[in-house]
Scaffold this motif. Structure first.
Motif, PDB file in Angstrom:
ATOM      1  N   PHE A 198      27.141 -20.796 -20.261  1.00 17.36           N
ATOM      2  CA  PHE A 198      27.321 -19.361 -20.460  1.00 17.36           C
ATOM      3  C   PHE A 198      26.461 -18.876 -21.624  1.00 17.36           C
ATOM      4  O   PHE A 198      25.916 -17.762 -21.577  1.00 17.36           O
ATOM      5  CB  PHE A 198      28.787 -19.021 -20.712  1.00 17.36           C
ATOM      6  CG  PHE A 198      29.610 -18.938 -19.457  1.00 17.36           C
ATOM      7  CD1 PHE A 198      29.342 -17.968 -18.495  1.00 17.36           C
ATOM      8  CD2 PHE A 198      30.658 -19.791 -19.241  1.00 17.36           C
ATOM      9  CE1 PHE A 198      30.101 -17.874 -17.333  1.00 17.36           C
ATOM     10  CE2 PHE A 198      31.432 -19.698 -18.086  1.00 17.36           C
ATOM     11  CZ  PHE A 198      31.142 -18.744 -17.139  1.00 17.36           C
ATOM     12  N   LEU A 199      26.341 -19.669 -22.654  1.00 12.40           N
ATOM     13  CA  LEU A 199      25.495 -19.296 -23.791  1.00 12.40           C
ATOM     14  C   LEU A 199      24.030 -19.164 -23.345  1.00 12.40           C
ATOM     15  O   LEU A 199      23.311 -18.280 -23.823  1.00 12.40           O
ATOM     16  CB  LEU A 199      25.631 -20.329 -24.910  1.00 12.40           C
ATOM     17  CG  LEU A 199      27.006 -20.463 -25.550  1.00 12.40           C
ATOM     18  CD1 LEU A 199      26.962 -21.486 -26.681  1.00 12.40           C
ATOM     19  CD2 LEU A 199      27.520 -19.127 -26.061  1.00 12.40           C
ATOM     20  N   VAL A 200      23.610 -20.053 -22.440  1.00 10.86           N
ATOM     21  CA  VAL A 200      22.247 -19.947 -21.907  1.00 10.86           C
ATOM     22  C   VAL A 200      22.065 -18.645 -21.161  1.00 10.86           C
ATOM     23  O   VAL A 200      21.054 -17.931 -21.323  1.00 10.86           O
ATOM     24  CB  VAL A 200      21.939 -21.149 -20.990  1.00 10.86           C
ATOM     25  CG1 VAL A 200      20.591 -20.961 -20.302  1.00 10.86           C
ATOM     26  CG2 VAL A 200      21.961 -22.445 -21.774  1.00 10.86           C
ATOM     27  N   ALA A 201      23.072 -18.279 -20.343  1.00  2.97           N
ATOM     28  CA  ALA A 201      22.989 -17.034 -19.579  1.00  2.97           C
ATOM     29  C   ALA A 201      22.934 -15.820 -20.505  1.00  2.97           C
ATOM     30  O   ALA A 201      22.153 -14.882 -20.279  1.00  2.97           O
ATOM     31  CB  ALA A 201      24.179 -16.927 -18.639  1.00  2.97           C
ATOM     32  N   VAL A 202      23.751 -15.834 -21.539  1.00  2.00           N
ATOM     33  CA  VAL A 202      23.747 -14.710 -22.496  1.00  2.00           C
ATOM     34  C   VAL A 202      22.407 -14.631 -23.223  1.00  2.00           C
ATOM     35  O   VAL A 202      21.854 -13.541 -23.425  1.00  2.00           O
ATOM     36  CB  VAL A 202      24.909 -14.870 -23.506  1.00  2.00           C
ATOM     37  CG1 VAL A 202      24.765 -13.862 -24.643  1.00  2.00           C
ATOM     38  CG2 VAL A 202      26.256 -14.682 -22.812  1.00  2.00           C
ATOM     39  N   ALA A 203      21.857 -15.774 -23.604  1.00  2.00           N
ATOM     40  CA  ALA A 203      20.567 -15.784 -24.312  1.00  2.00           C
ATOM     41  C   ALA A 203      19.453 -15.224 -23.449  1.00  2.00           C
ATOM     42  O   ALA A 203      18.625 -14.417 -23.912  1.00  2.00           O
ATOM     43  CB  ALA A 203      20.237 -17.207 -24.753  1.00  2.00           C
TER      44      ALA A 203
END
Length: 204
Positions: A198-203
């Motif tokens: 999810f952090l990758v998607a937000v980034a």
């Protein structure tokens, strides 16, 4: 904890809408970045969906709790889908995607903490799954509407194919990898991996 996506459909975006101007003429390069983030996030959600389902069946030995899990995952989609497209057309797509991924990430990390503390219950699980499904119900149309603004019309076919490949990768490979991870790092480890995706998607 995401559900399968339907074939890619590009939502119309009126030219007079000032919210849409920041997305125009971004090109395929921007689409590749956003698509990669969604691919990673969808794969992580597939890991969680399989791992949690297996854990629930192992704990109860019956399929009824598993059916209830699917019900709580589906109900928010049924209730919110008729309004999701209209809401996304009124809001900034990037903000909707960031908010949806953020909510889903929070539900994932909260669930991981409950597992680590040994305090996860079925109704807590059902509630968090429903919340994550509600977030995704808004995230999916926001992503699809953004694609039509990022990708030149001549590349719609390629973008459609890439979106379907991303979902197929999650549907086919995620359960296999989740089964291996369950016997090595357990459900909390799988949830932490999902949180990282999810952090990758937000980034992106």
């Amino acid at each position: 904890m995401r559900s399968g996506r339907s074939p890619l459909f590009f939502y119309s975006t009126p030219k007079e809408n000032p919210v849409d101007t920041s997305y125009r003429a971004s090109g395929m390069r921007t689409f590749y970045v956003v698509w990669f983030g969604q691919l990673v996030s969808t794969f992580g959600s597939g890991l969680t969906a399989f791992a949690v389902g297996v854990w629930l069946f192992q704990q109860t030995g019956t399929v009824t709790p598993l059916a209830l899990l699917l019900l709580f995952k589906t109900l928010p989609v049924i209730v919110l889908s008729p309004f999701a497209g209209a809401l996304v057309d009124r809001w900034d797509r990037r903000h909707v995607m960031l908010l949806a991924d953020g909510v889903a990430a929070c539900t994932t990390i909260l669930l991981a903490l409950l597992f680590l503390a040994g305090r996860v219950g079925r109704w807590q699980l059902y509630g968090l799954v429903a919340l994550a499904a509600a977030a995704e119900t808004l995230q999916v149309p926001a992503f699809l509407a953004s694609v039509s603004l990022l990708v030149p019309e001549a590349q719609y076919g390629r973008a459609d194919g890439m979106a379907q490949v991303a979902q197929a990768v999650a549907d086919i490979l995620a359960p296999t990898l989740a089964g291996l991870l369950l016997v090595t790092i357990g459900v909390p480890g799988v949830l932490l991996i999902d949180f990282a995706t999810f952090l990758v998607a937000v980034a992106t």
